[in-house]
Design a protein around this motif. Sequence first.
Motif, PDB file in Angstrom:
ATOM      1  N   LEU A  52       0.819  -1.209   0.000  1.00 21.76           N
ATOM      2  CA  LEU A  52       0.000   0.000   0.000  1.00 21.76           C
ATOM      3  C   LEU A  52       0.856   1.263   0.000  1.00 21.76           C
ATOM      4  O   LEU A  52       0.504   2.266  -0.634  1.00 21.76           O
ATOM      5  CB  LEU A  52      -0.939  -0.003   1.216  1.00 21.76           C
ATOM      6  N   ILE A  53       1.980   1.217   0.697  1.00 19.99           N
ATOM      7  CA  ILE A  53       2.881   2.372   0.696  1.00 19.99           C
ATOM      8  C   ILE A  53       3.453   2.580  -0.701  1.00 19.99           C
ATOM      9  O   ILE A  53       3.507   3.710  -1.207  1.00 19.99           O
ATOM     10  CB  ILE A  53       4.009   2.179   1.735  1.00 19.99           C
ATOM     11  N   SER A  56       0.690   4.039  -3.009  1.00 17.60           N
ATOM     12  CA  SER A  56       0.341   5.444  -2.772  1.00 17.60           C
ATOM     13  C   SER A  56       1.464   6.387  -3.202  1.00 17.60           C
ATOM     14  O   SER A  56       1.212   7.428  -3.829  1.00 17.60           O
ATOM     15  CB  SER A  56      -0.013   5.661  -1.297  1.00 17.60           C
ATOM     16  N   THR A  59       1.731   6.474  -7.004  1.00 13.36           N
ATOM     17  CA  THR A  59       0.624   7.225  -7.595  1.00 13.36           C
ATOM     18  C   THR A  59       0.930   8.716  -7.609  1.00 13.36           C
ATOM     19  O   THR A  59       0.696   9.415  -8.613  1.00 13.36           O
ATOM     20  CB  THR A  59      -0.674   6.958  -6.812  1.00 13.36           C
ATOM     21  N   ALA A  60       1.474   9.212  -6.508  1.00 11.91           N
ATOM     22  CA  ALA A  60       1.841  10.634  -6.442  1.00 11.91           C
ATOM     23  C   ALA A  60       2.965  10.955  -7.425  1.00 11.91           C
ATOM     24  O   ALA A  60       2.949  11.992  -8.091  1.00 11.91           O
ATOM     25  CB  ALA A  60       2.251  10.995  -5.017  1.00 11.91           C
ATOM     26  N   MET A 263       0.497   7.176   3.422  1.00 14.12           N
ATOM     27  CA  MET A 263      -0.446   6.851   2.350  1.00 14.12           C
ATOM     28  C   MET A 263      -1.388   8.014   2.074  1.00 14.12           C
ATOM     29  O   MET A 263      -1.615   8.390   0.911  1.00 14.12           O
ATOM     30  CB  MET A 263      -1.256   5.605   2.722  1.00 14.12           C
ATOM     31  N   LEU A 264      -1.922   8.616   3.139  1.00 16.95           N
ATOM     32  CA  LEU A 264      -2.886   9.703   2.962  1.00 16.95           C
ATOM     33  C   LEU A 264      -2.231  10.960   2.398  1.00 16.95           C
ATOM     34  O   LEU A 264      -2.804  11.642   1.538  1.00 16.95           O
ATOM     35  CB  LEU A 264      -3.570  10.008   4.294  1.00 16.95           C
ATOM     36  N   MET A 266       0.428  11.060   0.495  1.00 13.64           N
ATOM     37  CA  MET A 266       0.781  10.812  -0.898  1.00 13.64           C
ATOM     38  C   MET A 266      -0.449  10.840  -1.801  1.00 13.64           C
ATOM     39  O   MET A 266      -0.416  11.396  -2.902  1.00 13.64           O
ATOM     40  CB  MET A 266       1.500   9.470  -1.020  1.00 13.64           C
ATOM     41  N   LEU A 267      -1.544  10.229  -1.361  1.00 11.15           N
ATOM     42  CA  LEU A 267      -2.770  10.281  -2.154  1.00 11.15           C
ATOM     43  C   LEU A 267      -3.286  11.711  -2.263  1.00 11.15           C
ATOM     44  O   LEU A 267      -3.787  12.134  -3.314  1.00 11.15           O
ATOM     45  CB  LEU A 267      -3.838   9.373  -1.531  1.00 11.15           C
ATOM     46  N   SER A 268      -3.149  12.468  -1.173  1.00 11.20           N
ATOM     47  CA  SER A 268      -3.565  13.872  -1.201  1.00 11.20           C
ATOM     48  C   SER A 268      -2.693  14.684  -2.150  1.00 11.20           C
ATOM     49  O   SER A 268      -3.182  15.583  -2.853  1.00 11.20           O
ATOM     50  CB  SER A 268      -3.506  14.464   0.210  1.00 11.20           C
ATOM     51  N   CYS A 297       4.741  -3.881  -6.665  1.00 10.56           N
ATOM     52  CA  CYS A 297       3.786  -4.419  -5.683  1.00 10.56           C
ATOM     53  C   CYS A 297       3.599  -5.922  -5.855  1.00 10.56           C
ATOM     54  O   CYS A 297       3.568  -6.678  -4.878  1.00 10.56           O
ATOM     55  CB  CYS A 297       2.442  -3.716  -5.818  1.00 10.56           C
TER      56      CYS A 297
END
Length: 433
Positions: A52-53, A56, A59-60, A263-264, A266-268, A297
């Motif tokens: 998950l890390i 995220s 994705t950023a 995670m939050l 990076m998603l932000s 992953c």
Amino acid sequence: MMIIEILIVLGAIYLGARMGSIGIGFAGGVGVLILTVGLGLAPGAIPIDVMLIIMSVMTAIAAMQEAGGMDYLVSIAEQLLRKHPKHITFLAPIVTYLMTLFAGTGHTAFSTLPVIAEVAKEQGIRPSRPLSIAVVASQVAITASPISAAVVFFSGILEPFGVDYLVLLAVCIPSTFIACLLGALVASLLGKPLSEDAIYQQRLASGLVKTRGATQVTLLPGAKRSVAIFLVAIVAVMSYATAISDKVGLISNPVLSRDVAIMLFMLSAAAAITWFCRLDASKISNASTFKSGMSACICVLGVAWLGDTFVSNHIDEIKDIAGTLLQNQPWLLSVALFFASMLLYSQGATTKALMPAALAIGVSPLTAIASFAAVSALFVLPTYPTLLAAVEMDDTGSTRIGKAVFNHPFLIPGVVTIAMSVLLAFLFGSMML
């Protein structure tokens, strides 16, 4: 039976190495299937947190790449390298190290390798020298990046031993950075001068060596803005980790754990880049960094799951066999991590598979931290993507893989860099722990 299980684990890893890339994750799943359904072992823990890390963060980074941020970073790197071309062997690893430190992935080196090869060639410097240590530095820097999955996971399992995230970074960043410079010194002495290389002369006479010159990149409107947003996200991650640290204690009962916060954030960051840089979100999944992250992953899923399945079912035997040995010769942990990462092709997977077991059998936190850089021996087998890219981008032929497979220009600088990282981390760690 334990010997049979070890052979199954090694066989799965070998099969994955033969398939290459994402195939090592597939083969890891096959290994878990045989060990569990075939031999009756209990399945190990799925490395969901690490995956998950990675997802995220990548994705950023993919959003930043789509906004032109990677092009902007590469343009800065090219300006630096072309401003001081005679020092390319030392500047190249600094560039790839810092980009990996910033992004949390060594795949950022892909975009700088052509520049490194071209600048070296223009100066008559053997390109294999800066290219080899640049690739190694991009791999070793993973163990110092504040947002890499390997560092985040490792810091999490160290917390019960009284070692927090900031202490880990305080040891790993200077030790790996200095070690990369020492590796560059060694790389600068390897190989014949370019003018004396017979293969280069043959390729030059055949017209196979071309000069590209400086690249002219038109930056997208949101390029600088995307880099700034990503940088703010990294600062936010480190600031939050500092605030919830037991040693600082600004937030005593944090709502978010450090892993969830990363995670939050990076998603932000990805959301902010998409919105403020006016991106089409559907195109982000087509970015090369996004694809490499998702591939990572799957690799971590298969390999780390395979390793944990074997280790968790034999932890008592491993304690008996390895516990005393590592207590008497703690440096052997770095050797074990070195060879494991050589096969597993992932710092995150190697850390997830072996570090919890090492701490469980009584290895001291100092030894574990000092040995951490050894999970970056991805350069030993000449099949890692950035290594192959360096070979392909050097049209002088100086960066080549020999017939014996292991006789390639990345091996010696890489071994020296990791060895010095371990030694320096023991030194710095003994002062801080």
